[in-house]
Design an enzyme around this catalytic site. Structure first.
Site, mmCIF file in Angstrom:
data_model
loop_
_atom_site.group_PDB
_atom_site.id
_atom_site.type_symbol
_atom_site.label_atom_id
_atom_site.label_comp_id
_atom_site.label_asym_id
_atom_site.label_seq_id
_atom_site.Cartn_x
_atom_site.Cartn_y
_atom_site.Cartn_z
ATOM 1 C CE1 TYR A 29 38.623 24.607 21.241
ATOM 2 C CE2 TYR A 29 39.045 27.001 21.451
ATOM 3 C CZ TYR A 29 38.501 26.099 20.787
ATOM 4 O OH TYR A 29 38.301 26.125 19.721
ATOM 5 C CG PHE A 51 41.445 19.297 36.861
ATOM 6 C CD1 PHE A 51 41.288 18.976 35.369
ATOM 7 C CD2 PHE A 51 42.435 18.691 37.395
ATOM 8 C CE1 PHE A 51 42.096 17.946 34.936
ATOM 9 C CE2 PHE A 51 43.079 17.773 36.809
ATOM 10 C CZ PHE A 51 43.047 17.257 35.564
ATOM 11 C CE LYS A 102 38.722 30.382 27.736
ATOM 12 N NZ LYS A 102 38.654 29.531 26.936
ATOM 13 C CB SER A 142 45.763 37.250 24.209
ATOM 14 O OG SER A 142 44.515 37.713 23.474
ATOM 15 C CB ALA A 143 45.288 39.268 19.066
ATOM 16 C CE1 TYR A 166 43.421 36.292 29.398
ATOM 17 C CE2 TYR A 166 42.769 37.611 27.744
ATOM 18 C CZ TYR A 166 43.109 36.552 28.008
ATOM 19 O OH TYR A 166 43.784 35.686 27.244
ATOM 20 C CE LYS A 170 46.925 35.398 28.652
ATOM 21 N NZ LYS A 170 47.591 34.004 28.729
ATOM 22 C CE1 TYR A 194 48.478 30.747 21.460
ATOM 23 C CE2 TYR A 194 46.734 30.557 22.949
ATOM 24 C CZ TYR A 194 47.854 30.037 22.420
ATOM 25 O OH TYR A 194 48.801 29.202 23.230
ATOM 26 C CG PHE A 195 44.901 37.332 15.721
ATOM 27 C CD1 PHE A 195 45.943 37.125 15.897
ATOM 28 C CD2 PHE A 195 44.236 38.522 15.594
ATOM 29 C CE1 PHE A 195 47.093 38.224 15.818
ATOM 30 C CE2 PHE A 195 45.240 39.723 15.501
ATOM 31 C CZ PHE A 195 46.559 39.387 15.617
ATOM 32 C CG ASN A 216 35.335 33.951 23.710
ATOM 33 O OD1 ASN A 216 35.441 33.342 24.629
ATOM 34 N ND2 ASN A 216 35.675 35.055 23.529
HETATM 35 P P1 NAD Z 1 40.856 27.057 29.072
HETATM 36 O O1 NAD Z 1 40.355 27.737 30.304
HETATM 37 O O2 NAD Z 1 40.153 26.265 28.399
HETATM 38 O O3 NAD Z 1 42.108 26.405 29.661
HETATM 39 C C1 NAD Z 1 42.992 26.870 30.606
HETATM 40 C C2 NAD Z 1 43.346 25.846 31.538
HETATM 41 O O4 NAD Z 1 44.252 26.254 32.562
HETATM 42 C C3 NAD Z 1 42.294 25.091 32.270
HETATM 43 O O5 NAD Z 1 42.225 23.724 32.115
HETATM 44 C C4 NAD Z 1 42.265 25.500 33.551
HETATM 45 O O6 NAD Z 1 41.708 24.600 34.617
HETATM 46 C C5 NAD Z 1 43.998 25.494 33.777
HETATM 47 N N1 NAD Z 1 44.229 26.499 34.842
HETATM 48 C C6 NAD Z 1 43.847 28.012 35.039
HETATM 49 N N2 NAD Z 1 44.531 28.513 36.190
HETATM 50 C C7 NAD Z 1 45.422 27.645 36.408
HETATM 51 C C8 NAD Z 1 46.246 27.459 37.554
HETATM 52 N N3 NAD Z 1 46.481 28.576 38.408
HETATM 53 N N4 NAD Z 1 47.222 26.511 37.765
HETATM 54 C C9 NAD Z 1 46.932 25.468 36.959
HETATM 55 N N5 NAD Z 1 46.054 25.263 35.944
HETATM 56 C C10 NAD Z 1 45.444 26.533 35.873
HETATM 57 O O7 NAD Z 1 41.508 28.199 28.021
HETATM 58 P P2 NAD Z 1 41.974 28.216 26.836
HETATM 59 O O8 NAD Z 1 41.004 28.846 25.873
HETATM 60 O O9 NAD Z 1 42.510 26.730 26.495
HETATM 61 O O10 NAD Z 1 43.084 29.222 26.630
HETATM 62 C C11 NAD Z 1 44.707 28.767 27.193
HETATM 63 C C12 NAD Z 1 45.587 29.893 27.039
HETATM 64 O O11 NAD Z 1 45.407 30.792 25.930
HETATM 65 C C13 NAD Z 1 45.200 30.847 28.177
HETATM 66 O O12 NAD Z 1 46.252 31.432 28.765
HETATM 67 C C14 NAD Z 1 44.321 31.966 27.501
HETATM 68 O O13 NAD Z 1 44.634 33.291 28.206
HETATM 69 C C15 NAD Z 1 45.199 32.119 26.184
HETATM 70 N N6 NAD Z 1 44.327 32.657 25.209
HETATM 71 C C16 NAD Z 1 42.902 32.038 24.752
HETATM 72 C C17 NAD Z 1 42.276 32.402 23.692
HETATM 73 C C18 NAD Z 1 41.142 32.052 23.607
HETATM 74 O O14 NAD Z 1 40.106 32.738 22.847
HETATM 75 N N7 NAD Z 1 40.567 30.962 23.723
HETATM 76 C C19 NAD Z 1 42.885 33.735 22.913
HETATM 77 C C20 NAD Z 1 44.018 34.117 23.136
HETATM 78 C C21 NAD Z 1 44.761 33.644 24.381
HETATM 79 C C1 WQD Z 2 33.869 38.324 18.502
HETATM 80 C C2 WQD Z 2 32.702 39.428 18.025
HETATM 81 C C3 WQD Z 2 31.683 40.689 19.446
HETATM 82 C C4 WQD Z 2 29.569 37.615 21.317
HETATM 83 C C5 WQD Z 2 37.682 37.730 22.958
HETATM 84 C C6 WQD Z 2 38.774 38.382 23.963
HETATM 85 C C7 WQD Z 2 40.187 38.206 23.453
HETATM 86 C C8 WQD Z 2 40.421 36.649 23.174
HETATM 87 C C9 WQD Z 2 39.294 36.231 22.356
HETATM 88 C C10 WQD Z 2 41.631 35.689 24.852
HETATM 89 C C11 WQD Z 2 32.934 40.684 18.406
HETATM 90 C C12 WQD Z 2 30.710 39.687 18.679
HETATM 91 C C13 WQD Z 2 30.384 38.215 20.530
HETATM 92 C C14 WQD Z 2 28.214 37.720 21.460
HETATM 93 C C15 WQD Z 2 28.401 39.159 19.420
HETATM 94 N N1 WQD Z 2 40.466 35.778 24.393
HETATM 95 N N2 WQD Z 2 29.915 38.967 19.721
HETATM 96 N N3 WQD Z 2 27.584 38.607 20.442
HETATM 97 O O1 WQD Z 2 36.092 39.879 21.701
HETATM 98 O O2 WQD Z 2 37.378 39.400 19.638
HETATM 99 O O3 WQD Z 2 37.992 38.384 21.691
HETATM 100 O O4 WQD Z 2 38.070 36.273 22.982
HETATM 101 O O5 WQD Z 2 42.707 36.014 24.992
HETATM 102 O O6 WQD Z 2 41.254 38.542 24.441
HETATM 103 O O7 WQD Z 2 38.645 39.804 24.129
HETATM 104 O O8 WQD Z 2 36.134 37.565 20.686
HETATM 105 O O9 WQD Z 2 34.137 35.865 20.381
HETATM 106 O O10 WQD Z 2 33.850 37.505 22.381
HETATM 107 O O11 WQD Z 2 33.696 38.095 20.177
HETATM 108 O O12 WQD Z 2 28.025 39.973 18.603
HETATM 109 O O13 WQD Z 2 27.285 36.919 22.054
HETATM 110 O O14 WQD Z 2 31.459 38.864 18.323
HETATM 111 O O15 WQD Z 2 31.208 41.817 19.553
HETATM 112 O O16 WQD Z 2 32.591 41.477 17.266
HETATM 113 P P1 WQD Z 2 36.775 39.027 20.949
HETATM 114 P P2 WQD Z 2 34.579 37.534 21.030
#
Ligand code: NAD
Ligand code: WQD
Length: 352
Positions: A29, A51, A102, A142-143, A166, A170, A194-195, A216
Site C-alpha cells: 500500500y 508478494f 503489520k 510507526s507511531a 509488532y 519496530k 507514520y501515524f 483498520n
Molecule cells: P503492506 O502489507 O501493504 O506492504 C508491505 C509489503 O511488504 C507487501 O507488499 C508485502 O508483500 C511485503 N513483504 C512483507 N514481508 C516481506 C519480506 N519478508 N520480504 C519481502 N517483502 C515482504 O503494508 P503497508 O501498509 O504498505 O506498510 C508498509 C510499512 O509501513 C510496513 O513496514 C508497516 O509496518 C509500516 N507502517 C504501516 C502503517 C499502516 O497503517 N499501513 C502504519 C505505520 C507503519
Molecule cells: C483507528 C480507530 C479503533 C476498527 C493501527 C496500528 C498501528 C498502525 C496503524 C501500523 C481506533 C477504531 C477500528 C473498527 C473501530 N499500523 N476502530 N472499529 O489502532 O490507531 O493503529 O494501525 O503501524 O500500529 O495499531 O488504527 O485503524 O485500527 O483504529 O472503532 O472496526 O478506529 O478503536 O480508535 P490504530 P485502526
C-alpha cells in the site's frame, strides 16, 4: 501516448539529481504510492517484494499510472545475497524499507513470524547494504512505538514503549539503526514514524485492499459503504475524547509518500540517524470518520457500539513541527480528500 506522469518525470529528471531507489515492500500500500511520488520527482524506482501481502496486479496498475515499466525483483528481504546482488546490479543509491508484517493482532498470535520478517529482515537488509556500500536508508516505523501517550500532541522526543510484538519489532529495528549509526557515521538514515495512513492515489488505480476482514478503521468503513460488510463496530464510546470514540491522526497516503521524498532529499545533505513523525497534527474521532466517509460516498455507514478493543488508546496525534522544519514538508490533503480518494478506490477494487 505519453501520459502526464511521464512528462512530469522527464521534466524533473532534467532539473535535479536522479537517484535509483530500492523499495522493499514496494508492491504494498504505502510503497506503491511512494513509488508514484519518487517517479514523478525524477527518481528511478526498483521494487523488491515477496508478494506475501500484495500481488503483481497492483504493480501493473502502478505502471499504468507511471506510463512506464517498473523493475521488479521477487524476493524476501531475508535473502541477503539476492538483496546485495540487486543493490549492486541496479546501482541503488538509497533504500526505502517498507517490507514487513503489520497486523497488530496477528503479531500477538505469531510473534516469531513478526520478529523474523521485521527484525531479521531489517538486519539482512543492513548487511546487504553494508556489503554493497549503499548507506542511505529510509525506514518505515510507526507511531505505535509511542505506546500509550503521556502527552499530546506526540513529538519525536516522547518516550517509546510497545504493547505488542509488532510494535516491539519496530522498536528493536529503531534501536539497531541507532547502534549502527553510532558505530559508523557514514550512514544516512531516517526513521519515519507514520501515524494512520488512509486514502488512495487520485487515479483510484492503487489503494489499500486488505485480504479478509480489515483490521483498520478506514478500509472497514469503505467496505461497509460499498455493501461488502453489513456494519461497522465502533470499539468503545466511553473514552475521554469529545464524543467518547477513539481519536487518531489520519494522514493521506500521498502526503505520506511525499514525506519519503522529503526525507530522501534531507538525507542527501545530512548523515546520521534522524527520526520524524509523519502525521497531520490533527486528530479525528471514529464518529467523525464515519460522517466524513458518508458525505464523501453518499452512502450510509451503519454502525453499532461494541466494547473497547484490547490495547487501544483514547487519543493519538502527532506534533509535526520538527518534520515541517527539518524536512520542509507538511501534509496538505484534508479529510474530505482522504475519504473521497478512499471511496473511489474501493469502488474500483470491487470491479477488479
Ligand atoms: P503492506 O502489507 O501493504 O506492504 C508491505 C509489503 O511488504 C507487501 O507488499 C508485502 O508483500 C511485503 N513483504 C512483507 N514481508 C516481506 C519480506 N519478508 N520480504 C519481502 N517483502 C515482504 O503494508 P503497508 O501498509 O504498505 O506498510 C508498509 C510499512 O509501513 C510496513 O513496514 C508497516 O509496518 C509500516 N507502517 C504501516 C502503517 C499502516 O497503517 N499501513 C502504519 C505505520 C507503519
Ligand atoms: C483507528 C480507530 C479503533 C476498527 C493501527 C496500528 C498501528 C498502525 C496503524 C501500523 C481506533 C477504531 C477500528 C473498527 C473501530 N499500523 N476502530 N472499529 O489502532 O490507531 O493503529 O494501525 O503501524 O500500529 O495499531 O488504527 O485503524 O485500527 O483504529 O472503532 O472496526 O478506529 O478503536 O480508535 P490504530 P485502526
Amino acid at each position: 501516448m505519453l501520459n502526464q506522469s511521464f512528462l512530469k518525470q522527464a521534466f524533473h529528471a532534467l532539473s535535479q539529481h536522479k537517484m535509483n531507489v530500492l523499495l522493499t515492500g514496494g508492491a504494498g500500500y504505502i510503497g506503491n504510492h511512494t513509488a508514484v511520488a519518487l517517479f514523478e520527482a525524477g527518481h528511478r524506482v526498483v521494487v523488491y517484494d515477496n508478494f506475501s501481502n500484495s500481488d503483481r496486479g497492483a504493480l501493473k496498475r502502478l505502471e499504468q499510472i507511471l506510463g512506464a515499466p517498473v523493475t521488479t525483483i521477487e524476493g524476501d528481504v531475508r535473502d541477503t545475497a539476492l538483496l546485495q546482488r540487486t543493490l549492486t546490479e541496479q546501482q541503488i543509491n538509497a533504500v526505502i524499507h517498507f517490507a514487513g508484517l503489520k497486523a497488530v493482532g496477528e503479531s500477538v498470535s505469531k510473534p516469531v513470524d513478526y520478529y523474523a520478517n521485521n527484525v531479521q529482515g531489517a538486519i539482512s537488509l543492513l548487511q546487504a547494504m553494508q556489503a554493497a556500500q549503499c548507506k542511505t536508508l529510509v525506514f518505515s516505523s510507526s507511531a505505535t512505538v509511542y505506546g500509550d501517550p503521556k502527552y499530546l500532541p506526540i513529538d519525536e522526543a516522547h518516550p517509546t514503549s510497545a504493547t505488542n510484538p509488532y510494535g516491539r519489532s519496530k522498536l528493536h529495528i529503531e534501536e539497531i539503526l541507532s547502534d549502527l549509526s553510532a558505530s559508523d557515521p557514514s550512514w544516512h538514515i531516517a526513521a519515519l514514524r507514520y501515524f494512520n495512513p488512509v486514502g488512495a492515489h487520485a487515479s483510484a488505480l492503487i489503494g489499500e485492499n486488505p485480504n479478509g476482514i480489515p483490521n483498520n478503521l478506514m478500509p472497514f468503513i469503505a467496505q461497509v459503504a460499498v455493501g461488502k460488510l453489513p456494519q461497522l463496530k465502533v470499539f468503545g464510546n466511553d473514552y475521554d475524547t469529545p464524543d467518547g470514540t477513539g481519536v487518531r491522526d489520519y494522514i493521506h497516503v500521498m502526503d505520506l509518500a511525499e514525506g519519503h521524498l522529503a526525507a530522501l532529499k534531507f538525507l542527501t545533505q545530512q548523515g546520521g540517524l534522524h527520526t520524524f513523525n509523519l502525521g497531520t497534527g490533527r486528530g479525528y474521532s471514529v464518529l467523525e470518520m464515519i460522517k466524513a466517509f458518508e458525505a464523501a460516498s453518499g452512502k450510509p455507514v451503519p454502525f453499532s457500539v461494541a466494547p473497547r478493543r484490547a490495547g487501544d488508546i483514547a487519543s493519538c496525534y502527532a506534533s509535526v513541527d520538527f518534520s515541517a522544519k527539518q524536512l520542509n514538508w507538511r501534509a496538505t490533503r484534508d479529510l474530505k480528500d482522504m475519504c473521497e480518494s478512499g471511496w473511489r478506490f474501493q469502488q474500483q477494487a470491487q470491479q477488479v
